[in-house]
Design a protein around this motif. Structure first.
Motif, short mmCIF file in Angstrom:
data_model
loop_
_atom_site.label_atom_id
_atom_site.label_comp_id
_atom_site.label_asym_id
_atom_site.label_seq_id
_atom_site.Cartn_x
_atom_site.Cartn_y
_atom_site.Cartn_z
N ILE A 23 75.70 36.11 29.14
CA ILE A 23 74.98 36.95 28.18
C ILE A 23 73.54 37.15 28.62
O ILE A 23 73.01 38.27 28.61
CB ILE A 23 75.03 36.33 26.77
CG1 ILE A 23 76.46 36.38 26.22
CG2 ILE A 23 74.07 37.04 25.82
CD1 ILE A 23 76.67 35.56 24.97
N VAL A 88 70.09 34.68 20.50
CA VAL A 88 71.51 34.40 20.66
C VAL A 88 71.68 32.89 20.70
O VAL A 88 71.24 32.23 21.65
CB VAL A 88 72.08 35.03 21.95
CG1 VAL A 88 73.57 34.67 22.09
CG2 VAL A 88 71.91 36.55 21.93
N GLY A 90 73.70 30.31 21.59
CA GLY A 90 74.89 30.08 22.41
C GLY A 90 75.07 28.65 22.85
O GLY A 90 76.01 28.34 23.59
N VAL A 145 72.41 36.50 16.71
CA VAL A 145 73.86 36.42 16.93
C VAL A 145 74.22 34.98 17.26
O VAL A 145 73.63 34.37 18.16
CB VAL A 145 74.32 37.35 18.07
CG1 VAL A 145 75.81 37.14 18.36
CG2 VAL A 145 74.07 38.81 17.72
N LEU A 147 77.17 32.28 18.46
CA LEU A 147 78.45 32.20 19.16
C LEU A 147 79.32 31.17 18.47
O LEU A 147 78.97 29.98 18.43
CB LEU A 147 78.25 31.84 20.63
CG LEU A 147 77.48 32.85 21.48
CD1 LEU A 147 77.60 32.47 22.95
CD2 LEU A 147 77.97 34.27 21.26
N VAL A 190 79.81 36.16 16.93
CA VAL A 190 80.97 36.52 17.73
C VAL A 190 81.85 35.29 17.82
O VAL A 190 81.44 34.23 18.32
CB VAL A 190 80.57 36.99 19.14
CG1 VAL A 190 81.82 37.21 19.99
CG2 VAL A 190 79.77 38.30 19.06
N THR A 230 79.99 39.75 26.63
CA THR A 230 78.59 40.16 26.67
C THR A 230 78.32 41.47 25.96
O THR A 230 77.29 41.61 25.28
CB THR A 230 78.09 40.25 28.13
OG1 THR A 230 78.89 41.21 28.85
CG2 THR A 230 78.20 38.90 28.81
N VAL A 233 78.25 41.09 22.16
CA VAL A 233 76.97 40.51 21.74
C VAL A 233 75.86 41.55 21.83
O VAL A 233 75.02 41.67 20.94
CB VAL A 233 76.65 39.27 22.58
CG1 VAL A 233 75.26 38.73 22.22
CG2 VAL A 233 77.70 38.18 22.37
N GLN A 234 75.85 42.31 22.93
CA GLN A 234 74.83 43.35 23.10
C GLN A 234 74.88 44.36 21.96
O GLN A 234 73.85 44.75 21.41
CB GLN A 234 75.01 44.08 24.43
CG GLN A 234 73.96 45.18 24.65
CD GLN A 234 74.23 46.02 25.87
OE1 GLN A 234 75.01 45.64 26.75
NE2 GLN A 234 73.60 47.18 25.96
N CYS A 237 73.27 43.11 18.86
CA CYS A 237 71.82 42.98 18.99
C CYS A 237 71.10 44.32 19.04
O CYS A 237 69.88 44.36 18.90
CB CYS A 237 71.48 42.19 20.26
SG CYS A 237 71.99 40.46 20.22
#
Length: 266
Positions: A23, A88, A90, A145, A147, A190, A230, A233-234, A237
């Motif tokens: 990511i 993010v 993550g 976001v 994960l 996600v 990815t 997630v993009q 965002c």
């Protein structure tokens, strides 16, 4: 739509390997300024170190379970890029749980790592986003976001701690989405199935039979690569998702369409 994040500044935790690294690198490729954050300084230096002086890449190493470390991460990001637009979360950990062992501390460990770290960092970053947006009308102030995992909705006793922490993370996502909506900060997650992360690679090395089990119980018949998460997630965002908040986007190859009890959630 391009789902553009160009010019935005992002903090990505868990960015030394696997999904987090994919990511973070993807965001750089799409024109974002990115702070790669992880506890593993050696891996960060290996993956980012030689490029860390580039205008859009920096890295931060530290134990994100510590409140002071989180504050230092935010400060380092602001020192490098002056602002933060995207977070993010993550940084994740998975370990087995023995549901009948009263001395097993895995639930507490995973709640601290997978839930509380994300909550504390989200709180600090959200305050900065709110400050940045003062005096501005319209548009979004920021995007967060988280994960998560389909383990939050599946039954696998040996993953009790991981499943509980992911379920809590999903609910935290919804709660923060409502709390931060008046400040124009969106919060989504996600939730992914079997992705070839560092932890799954090790699991498959130790239990080769799991690969066939995963593929059999995934309608698309394979394990995803980190890169396949990815763009989801993009999107969350980007301004293209400006009316999307409090959602748990599932990216699992159809895994959760099958009986959640019959198939282990590797």
């Amino acid at each position: 739509m391009s789902f553009s994040i160009e010019g935005k500044t992002a903090i990505v935790t868990g960015a030394a390997n696997g999904v987090g690294l994919a990511i973070a690198r993807h965001f750089v490729e799409k024109g974002a300024n990115v702070m790669f954050a992880d506890i593993d300084e050696g891996r960060l230096m290996k993956e980012v170190g030689k490029q860390a002086e580039e205008a859009r890449m920096r890295y931060f190493a530290g134990d994100l379970r510590e409140r002071l470390t989180l504050a230092n991460l935010l400060s380092a990001t602001l020192d490098s890029f002056d602002r933060v637009d995207i977070l993010v979360n993550g940084s994740r950990q998975m370990m087995p749980t023995d549901p009948l062992d009263m001395d097993d501390t895995s639930v507490e460990t995973l709640m601290d790592q997978n839930l509380m770290t994300a909550l504390r960092l989200s709180q600090q970053v959200a305050k900065r986003m709110i400050k940045q947006a003062e005096g501005q009308e319209g548009g979004q102030a920021g995007a967060i976001v988280n994960l998560s995992s389909i383990a939050a909705r599946r039954t696998h006793p040996s993953l009790l701690g991981y499943s509980v922490s992911c379920a809590a993370l999903d609910q935290m996502t919804r709660s923060l989405a409502v709390a931060l909506a008046p400040h124009r900060i969106r919060v989504n997650a996600v939730s992914f199935g079997s992705v070839m992360s560092a932890s799954l690679k090790q699991t498959l090395k130790d239990h080769r039979e799991y690969r066939g089990d995963i593929e059999e119980h995934t309608p698309l018949g394979r394990i995803a690569s980190p890169d396949e998460l990815t763009e989801a997630v993009q999107f969350l965002c980007s301004d293209s998702a400006r009316f999307v908040t409090g959602q748990i986007m599932t990216v699992d190859g159809g895994r959760t369409l099958l009986d959640p009890v019959a198939a282990p959630a590797h």
